[in-house]
Motif scaffolding. Structure first.
Motif, PDB file in Angstrom:
ATOM      1  N   SER A 138       0.722  -1.346   0.042  1.00 26.05           N
ATOM      2  CA  SER A 138       0.158   0.084  -0.018  1.00 26.05           C
ATOM      3  C   SER A 138       0.780   1.312   0.031  1.00 26.05           C
ATOM      4  N   SER A 139       2.025   1.173   0.673  1.00 22.29           N
ATOM      5  CA  SER A 139       2.699   2.365   0.798  1.00 22.29           C
ATOM      6  C   SER A 139       3.452   2.659  -0.336  1.00 22.29           C
ATOM      7  N   PHE A 140       3.967   1.556  -1.016  1.00 21.14           N
ATOM      8  CA  PHE A 140       4.732   1.488  -2.170  1.00 21.14           C
ATOM      9  C   PHE A 140       3.803   2.259  -3.227  1.00 21.14           C
ATOM     10  N   PHE A 141       2.720   1.964  -3.319  1.00 22.32           N
ATOM     11  CA  PHE A 141       1.602   2.319  -4.398  1.00 22.32           C
ATOM     12  C   PHE A 141       1.191   4.084  -3.847  1.00 22.32           C
ATOM     13  N   ALA A 142       1.324   4.122  -2.736  1.00 20.30           N
ATOM     14  CA  ALA A 142       1.339   5.701  -2.353  1.00 20.30           C
ATOM     15  C   ALA A 142       2.329   6.711  -3.078  1.00 20.30           C
ATOM     16  N   PHE A 143       3.473   6.059  -2.896  1.00 24.34           N
ATOM     17  CA  PHE A 143       4.674   6.686  -3.889  1.00 24.34           C
ATOM     18  C   PHE A 143       4.321   6.673  -5.422  1.00 24.34           C
ATOM     19  N   THR A 144       3.967   5.586  -5.649  1.00 31.59           N
ATOM     20  CA  THR A 144       3.739   5.635  -7.302  1.00 31.59           C
ATOM     21  C   THR A 144       2.535   6.429  -7.722  1.00 31.59           C
ATOM     22  N   ASN A 145       1.472   6.557  -6.937  1.00 30.56           N
ATOM     23  CA  ASN A 145       0.220   7.178  -6.997  1.00 30.56           C
ATOM     24  C   ASN A 145       0.757   8.855  -7.168  1.00 30.56           C
ATOM     25  N   THR A 146       1.640   9.042  -6.096  1.00 26.97           N
ATOM     26  CA  THR A 146       2.202  10.460  -6.086  1.00 26.97           C
ATOM     27  C   THR A 146       2.951  11.013  -7.386  1.00 26.97           C
ATOM     28  N   VAL A 147       3.599   9.857  -7.742  1.00 23.93           N
ATOM     29  CA  VAL A 147       4.532  10.336  -9.213  1.00 23.93           C
ATOM     30  C   VAL A 147       3.427  10.325 -10.286  1.00 23.93           C
ATOM     31  N   GLY A 148       2.594   9.294 -10.266  1.00 19.67           N
ATOM     32  CA  GLY A 148       1.089   9.483 -11.249  1.00 19.67           C
ATOM     33  C   GLY A 148       0.520  10.838 -11.365  1.00 19.67           C
ATOM     34  N   ALA A 149       0.295  11.253 -10.146  1.00 22.73           N
ATOM     35  CA  ALA A 149      -0.429  12.730  -9.734  1.00 22.73           C
ATOM     36  C   ALA A 149       0.537  13.755 -10.221  1.00 22.73           C
ATOM     37  N   ALA A 150       1.792  13.737 -10.263  1.00 21.80           N
ATOM     38  CA  ALA A 150       2.810  14.799 -10.477  1.00 21.80           C
ATOM     39  C   ALA A 150       3.014  14.799 -12.090  1.00 21.80           C
ATOM     40  N   LEU A 151       3.022  13.403 -12.839  1.00 28.85           N
ATOM     41  CA  LEU A 151       2.954  13.300 -14.163  1.00 28.85           C
ATOM     42  C   LEU A 151       1.695  14.164 -14.960  1.00 28.85           C
ATOM     43  N   TRP A 152       0.710  13.916 -14.045  1.00 26.72           N
ATOM     44  CA  TRP A 152      -0.724  14.566 -14.522  1.00 26.72           C
ATOM     45  C   TRP A 152      -0.709  16.071 -14.323  1.00 26.72           C
ATOM     46  N   ALA A 153       0.051  16.560 -13.327  1.00 23.98           N
ATOM     47  CA  ALA A 153       0.124  17.862 -13.119  1.00 23.98           C
ATOM     48  C   ALA A 153       0.930  18.547 -14.203  1.00 23.98           C
ATOM     49  N   ALA A 154       2.300  17.799 -14.588  1.00 23.60           N
ATOM     50  CA  ALA A 154       3.121  18.258 -15.436  1.00 23.60           C
ATOM     51  C   ALA A 154       2.412  18.275 -16.865  1.00 23.60           C
ATOM     52  N   ASP A 155       1.320  17.409 -17.130  1.00 15.77           N
ATOM     53  CA  ASP A 155       0.797  17.452 -18.593  1.00 15.77           C
ATOM     54  C   ASP A 155      -0.040  18.497 -18.557  1.00 15.77           C
ATOM     55  N   ILE A 156      -0.796  18.815 -17.454  1.00 21.64           N
ATOM     56  CA  ILE A 156      -1.717  19.851 -17.303  1.00 21.64           C
ATOM     57  C   ILE A 156      -0.985  21.287 -17.434  1.00 21.64           C
ATOM     58  N   GLU A 157       0.070  21.205 -16.773  1.00 19.30           N
ATOM     59  CA  GLU A 157       0.904  22.384 -16.955  1.00 19.30           C
ATOM     60  C   GLU A 157       1.442  22.904 -18.300  1.00 19.30           C
ATOM     61  N   GLN A 158       1.461  21.796 -18.853  1.00 21.93           N
ATOM     62  CA  GLN A 158       2.564  21.923 -20.269  1.00 21.93           C
ATOM     63  C   GLN A 158       1.264  21.752 -21.346  1.00 21.93           C
ATOM     64  N   LYS A 159      -0.087  21.626 -20.695  1.00 20.17           N
ATOM     65  CA  LYS A 159      -1.315  21.409 -21.829  1.00 20.17           C
ATOM     66  C   LYS A 159      -1.067  20.268 -22.587  1.00 20.17           C
ATOM     67  N   ASN A 160      -0.758  19.267 -22.180  1.00 20.14           N
ATOM     68  CA  ASN A 160      -0.405  17.828 -22.835  1.00 20.14           C
ATOM     69  C   ASN A 160      -1.773  17.043 -22.333  1.00 20.14           C
ATOM     70  N   THR A 161      -2.763  17.567 -21.653  1.00 16.43           N
ATOM     71  CA  THR A 161      -3.899  16.517 -21.362  1.00 16.43           C
ATOM     72  C   THR A 161      -5.166  17.239 -21.955  1.00 16.43           C
ATOM     73  N   ASN A 162      -6.060  16.457 -22.304  1.00 14.34           N
ATOM     74  CA  ASN A 162      -7.413  16.911 -22.714  1.00 14.34           C
ATOM     75  C   ASN A 162      -8.410  16.959 -21.536  1.00 14.34           C
ATOM     76  N   MET A 163      -8.459  17.948 -20.923  1.00 13.64           N
ATOM     77  CA  MET A 163      -9.371  18.120 -19.717  1.00 13.64           C
ATOM     78  C   MET A 163     -10.755  18.567 -20.414  1.00 13.64           C
TER      79      MET A 163
END
Length: 289
Positions: free
Chosen positions: A248-273
């Motif tokens: 569970s804690s390992f996935f807490a870290f990978t989910n944090t990475v996933g959230a950051a990747l998502w944030a980076a894509d939003i910031e760089q307008k690489n995601t279709n919201m």
């Protein structure tokens, strides 16, 4: 007269069902369009293929494993039989499985409560910021902490000038306890409970991103209300991953990475919201205020 009443009720039921179906279809379409469901899995792959991001996790791995094993083992030993005795009346033979699922959810909540407040808070912030740095989103990270020169994203992280993620709040714990009885409803209740937990989880995954953007609570609520489906989808998948014992804690870290990747894509307008992007929303929200 009774026949007419029954027909009227059937018509109303069909109308409500159609409305709910249309709403669900729109939400699923928004979630699919945003691609948010992929980010927890992208986080796993990105984390495993970027060794520099392992440092915060490696520094906490022993206490994390001890906490996870201890909590799950204790909950299984002390609460499985009592909860099974209750769930068997409503879930029948499925209670054997739904009880385990309930204990997994309870254990993950306890582990999250303890670890995020005492063991992992700074490590998760470093992981989130480090992931943004690795994606060249240094401008936004520099709004919340000093950055050093170098190639290693974690080593580049200097002193924080803004507080990290908000801690596990009493409100979240109250909401968890309040909806816990849903698990007494066979199968559907457990699914509803996980979805509700996923929605709450989704609302917090970008707390650090919003903080770095210096958004007010009004701006955050506006953005989240515009993108309920994507964040609920991400949060639900993240919740399910973090329900896995020991990991569970390992996935807490990978989910944090996933959230950051998502944030980076939003910031760089690489995601279709669904409507606009975060940078545009910031300006429009300021006008509203």
């Amino acid at each position: 007269m009774s026949t007419g009443f029954v027909g009227h009720m059937q018509s109303k039921a069909q109308e409500v069902a159609k409305e709910d179906y249309d709403k669900a279809r729109v939400l699923l379409s928004e979630a699919a369009k945003s691609g948010s469901y992929m980010y927890p899995f992208k986080g796993i792959i990105y984390f495993l293929t970027h060794r520099s991001l392992w440092k915060p996790f490696a520094s906490r791995i022993i206490p994390i494993l001890g906490l996870s094993i201890g909590v799950f083992g204790t909950m299984l030993f002390l609460t499985y039989v009592p909860q099974l005795a209750i769930l068997v009346f409503v879930n029948g033979p499925l209670a054997v499985f739904t009880t385990v699922l309930l204990i997994l959810n309870e254990s993950s909540t306890i582990v999250s409560l303890i670890s995020r407040n005492f063991l992992l808070q700074d490590a998760l912030v470093d992981t989130f910021d480090g992931t943004l740095v690795s994606r060249d989103a240094t401008t936004i990270v520099s709004q919340g902490r000093h950055l050093k020169s170098g190639d290693d994203p974690i080593s580049r992280l200097g002193k924080m000038v803004k507080n990290p993620f908000s801690k596990f709040t009493p409100k979240a714990l109250i909401r968890y306890i309040m909806y816990l009885p849903l698990n007494f409803i066979p199968v559907i209740g457990t699914v509803m409970f996980i979805l509700i937990q996923g929605r709450g989880r989704g609302e917090s995954v970008h707390s650090r991103y919003f903080q770095l953007k210096e958004w007010s609570s009004t701006q955050q609520k506006d953005w989240l209300s515009r993108h309920t489906a994507p964040y609920t989808t991400f949060g639900t998948i993240a919740t399910l991953l973090e329900m896995i014992p020991i990991l569970s804690s390992f996935f807490a870290f990978t989910n944090t990475v996933g959230a950051a990747l998502w944030a980076a894509d939003i910031e760089q307008k690489n995601t279709n919201m669904t409507e606009g992007t975060a940078p545009n929303l910031r300006e429009s929200a300021k006008k509203v205020e």
